[in-house]
Write a protein that holds these residues in place. Structure first.
Motif, mmCIF file in Angstrom:
data_model
loop_
_atom_site.group_PDB
_atom_site.id
_atom_site.type_symbol
_atom_site.label_atom_id
_atom_site.label_comp_id
_atom_site.label_asym_id
_atom_site.label_seq_id
_atom_site.Cartn_x
_atom_site.Cartn_y
_atom_site.Cartn_z
ATOM 1 N N ASP A 435 0.822 -1.206 0.000
ATOM 2 C CA ASP A 435 0.000 0.000 0.000
ATOM 3 C C ASP A 435 0.861 1.265 0.000
ATOM 4 O O ASP A 435 0.657 2.179 0.783
ATOM 5 N N TYR A 436 1.861 1.296 -0.860
ATOM 6 C CA TYR A 436 2.690 2.482 -0.994
ATOM 7 C C TYR A 436 2.135 3.363 -2.120
ATOM 8 O O TYR A 436 1.332 2.927 -2.952
ATOM 9 N N SER A 437 2.595 4.595 -2.163
ATOM 10 C CA SER A 437 2.452 5.424 -3.352
ATOM 11 C C SER A 437 3.855 5.797 -3.800
ATOM 12 O O SER A 437 4.784 5.849 -2.979
ATOM 13 N N VAL A 438 4.014 6.064 -5.086
ATOM 14 C CA VAL A 438 5.348 6.331 -5.608
ATOM 15 C C VAL A 438 5.990 7.514 -4.901
ATOM 16 O O VAL A 438 7.183 7.499 -4.568
ATOM 17 N N ARG A 439 5.228 8.545 -4.623
ATOM 18 C CA ARG A 439 5.815 9.739 -3.997
ATOM 19 C C ARG A 439 6.301 9.478 -2.581
ATOM 20 O O ARG A 439 7.111 10.235 -2.039
ATOM 21 N N ASP A 440 5.779 8.397 -1.937
ATOM 22 C CA ASP A 440 6.204 8.072 -0.582
ATOM 23 C C ASP A 440 7.463 7.213 -0.547
ATOM 24 O O ASP A 440 8.026 6.981 0.538
ATOM 25 N N LEU A 441 7.903 6.697 -1.690
ATOM 26 C CA LEU A 441 9.069 5.816 -1.717
ATOM 27 C C LEU A 441 10.347 6.651 -1.615
ATOM 28 O O LEU A 441 10.590 7.539 -2.447
ATOM 29 N N PRO A 442 11.198 6.400 -0.612
ATOM 30 C CA PRO A 442 12.435 7.188 -0.493
ATOM 31 C C PRO A 442 13.384 6.970 -1.662
ATOM 32 O O PRO A 442 14.268 7.798 -1.896
ATOM 33 N N GLU A 443 13.184 5.891 -2.414
ATOM 34 C CA GLU A 443 14.076 5.588 -3.523
ATOM 35 C C GLU A 443 13.674 6.303 -4.813
ATOM 36 O O GLU A 443 14.454 6.345 -5.770
ATOM 37 N N ALA A 444 12.452 6.870 -4.850
ATOM 38 C CA ALA A 444 11.947 7.420 -6.107
ATOM 39 C C ALA A 444 12.821 8.550 -6.632
ATOM 40 O O ALA A 444 13.153 8.607 -7.831
ATOM 41 N N ALA A 445 13.191 9.483 -5.749
ATOM 42 C CA ALA A 445 14.025 10.603 -6.187
ATOM 43 C C ALA A 445 15.373 10.122 -6.691
ATOM 44 O O ALA A 445 15.924 10.660 -7.661
ATOM 45 N N GLN A 446 15.891 9.096 -6.027
ATOM 46 C CA GLN A 446 17.188 8.566 -6.444
ATOM 47 C C GLN A 446 17.114 7.967 -7.846
ATOM 48 O O GLN A 446 18.020 8.124 -8.650
ATOM 49 N N LEU A 447 16.020 7.271 -8.158
ATOM 50 C CA LEU A 447 15.865 6.653 -9.479
ATOM 51 C C LEU A 447 15.924 7.698 -10.583
ATOM 52 O O LEU A 447 16.413 7.423 -11.692
ATOM 53 N N ARG A 448 15.447 8.890 -10.306
ATOM 54 C CA ARG A 448 15.434 9.929 -11.330
ATOM 55 C C ARG A 448 16.841 10.404 -11.685
ATOM 56 O O ARG A 448 17.046 11.000 -12.747
ATOM 57 N N GLU A 449 17.823 10.114 -10.815
ATOM 58 C CA GLU A 449 19.204 10.507 -11.120
ATOM 59 C C GLU A 449 19.696 9.876 -12.413
ATOM 60 O O GLU A 449 20.529 10.456 -13.112
ATOM 61 N N TRP A 450 19.253 8.667 -12.711
ATOM 62 C CA TRP A 450 19.665 8.002 -13.958
ATOM 63 C C TRP A 450 18.454 7.680 -14.847
ATOM 64 O O TRP A 450 18.472 6.731 -15.618
ATOM 65 N N ASN A 451 17.424 8.500 -14.714
ATOM 66 C CA ASN A 451 16.218 8.348 -15.547
ATOM 67 C C ASN A 451 15.520 7.018 -15.299
ATOM 68 O O ASN A 451 14.876 6.459 -16.206
ATOM 69 N N GLY A 452 15.657 6.491 -14.077
ATOM 70 C CA GLY A 452 14.918 5.292 -13.722
ATOM 71 C C GLY A 452 13.504 5.626 -13.292
ATOM 72 O O GLY A 452 13.139 6.790 -13.098
#
Length: 477
Positions: A435-452
């Motif tokens: 029951d997560y949302s993408v914006r709540d994932l601490p890893e989401a911002a990191q993934l954007r570093e390499w366009n993940g």
């Protein structure tokens, strides 16, 4: 997946040469086939093949063997795969060369030449044996096992030793965890080593009961913890001394391929399973399937396992062994990306793997071409879930995850989140379940570093480790 002690393979290294072609006529001067040679290939054989197979999953392997300054010795030194490190005994003489002539991938004849006497082990060999996590003795009757028998006997008292015996070789040391003769060798060993007991089973008796009894007799005579008699396409029987309850392990899928090297594959697989804490029953089960798959594998793919240059292959065509070392997992991810594939990573504790986990991981694999599961260490689970968790230690959780066909590799992390690990893996897609949302994932911002991209996939409703644990506790009360 670091920190594992190396697997040490002790035994006789050979140079295997295959001369292959087609035979469509007989020679005019003798009734023998004429082989039109199409290719000649060499590869490390004997203990060299066993070491290469043990190193397939990325673990460190040290090969203790006798080598000289002859041409065959220099050839195999250059051909051993990168994951195999040598600890050499001196060799008085030349390395044995085993040449097979094949027609249509079927052997017609074999020619053997060369041979020498191994010398005494030096400090490098003794240090390798002392540092081993498990030992495989691949005895081909050339004397290496005999030269290091005393340190092997000491090792058998403290760690798993698997002994693949040879009629011209030495007896297994007492306390060997598993001895792996094939059925023909088992008949010979019973006749030669079990004087007075051999009459308990007829030599020509091919029943499973007879093979089991031979295993029991040999376990008693050798003071081995267990003996697995391999039966080719029929599987294997596992026997113990003074035990009338042997285990039969059939082969789930038969194969009519070339069996050369299948015994090395069996012994190498069993050794790695025991090195990771598996029981002999588990080791023989997995080794039987691995040997069957080895026989079924095409000759070209098999050469790529054994030190010969690899031809470009798709990721799906590599052998089924899954990488364990982080460096090998990241290299696999890099190779998939280089080929235009999509790397997916999924994370979680995966304590008490259940149907919800399996569905989540299957769906995660469908989003790309490679799935790497990032699993919390025991300390990380304890911080997140509280005292009493995990219910299963990390080694067990990792082994269960590796058994899923949808999982290509498993990497362990010790922090509360896998952000450091993800920075190394750089997946194209990161998935979480629940029951997560993408914006709540601490890893989401990191993934954007390499366009993940970060995704959330649902678990199967009504399934959770906590709920299963509570039901089990109520049932036990």
């Amino acid at each position: 997946m670091t920190g594992r002690r190396p697997v040490v393979v002790v035994g006789d290294l050979l140079l295997d040469q295959d001369i292959s072609g087609e035979a469509n006529r007989l020679a005019p001067d003798a009734p023998v086939p004429v082989v039109e040679v199409a290719a000649e290939r060499c590869r490390p054989g004997g203990a060299g093949l066993a070491a290469a197979l043990a190193a397939r999953d990325g673990r460190e392997v040290i090969l203790v063997t006798a080598l000289g300054s002859d041409e065959a010795s220099e050839t195999v030194r250059a051909m051993l795969p990168p994951g195999v490190r040598l600890a050499e005994l001196p060799l008085a003489g030349s390395l044995p060369v085993k040449s097979r002539v094949l027609a249509g991938d079927r052997p017609l004849m074999r020619m053997d030449r060369g041979g020498g006497t191994p010398g005494a082990p030096g400090p490098e060999v003794l240090e390798a044996l002392a540092a081993a996590g498990s030992i495989l003795v691949a005895d081909y009757g050339q004397g290496t096992a005999t030269a290091v028998r005393e340190p092997l006997a000491g090792a058998a008292r403290r760690l798993p030793v698997v002994w693949d015996p040879h009629p011209r070789g030495d007896r297994p040391v007492p306390g060997a965890r598993l001895v792996t003769p094939n059925e023909r060798e088992a008949r010979w060993f019973v006749r030669e080593h079990c004087a007075g007991a051999a009459t308990a089973v007829a030599e020509d008796d091919d029943s499973l009961r007879a093979h089991s009894l031979r295993g029991t007799l040999l376990a008693e005579r050798w003071a081995a913890l267990s003996v697995a008699v391999t039966l080719g396409a029929r599987g294997a029987v596992l026997a113990r001394a003074e035990c009338d309850d042997p285990l039969y392990i059939p082969v789930t899928a038969g194969s009519d391929g070339d069996p050369c090297g299948a015994g090395d594959c069996f012994a190498a697989t069993a050794t790695t399973v025991l090195a990771d804490g598996g029981l002999p029953t588990e080791a023989v089960d997995l080794a039987t399937e691995a040997a069957s798959a080895f026989v079924a594998t095409g000759r070209a793919d098999r050469r790529a396992w054994c030190g010969e240059p690899k031809r470009p292959v798709r990721v799906a065509a590599v052998p089924p062994a899954k990488p364990r070392r982080l460096a090998d997992i990241t290299a696999l991810a890099d190779s998939v990306r280089a080929g235009g594939g999509t790397v997916v990573a999924a994370g979680g504790c995966f304590d008490l793997l259940h149907a919800g986990h399996v569905r989540f991981l299957e769906n995660a694999r469908r989003t790309g071409d490679l799935l790497i599961v990032c699993v919390n260490s025991d300390a990380s689970v304890r911080r997140l879930k509280g005292a009493g968790r995990p219910l299963n230690p990390a080694a067990d959780r990792i082994r269960v995850l590796e058994g899923l066909g949808c999982v290509d590799a498993v990497a362990e992390f010790t922090e509360d989140t896998p952000q450091a690990l993800l920075r190394l893996l750089r997946p194209d897609i990161w998935v979480k379940g629940g029951d997560y949302s993408v914006r709540d994932l601490p890893e989401a911002a990191q993934l954007r570093e390499w366009n993940g991209q970060a995704l959330v996939l649902p678990y199967l409703d009504g399934h959770s480790t906590t709920a299963i644990a509570h039901r089990a506790a109520r049932a036990a009360s």
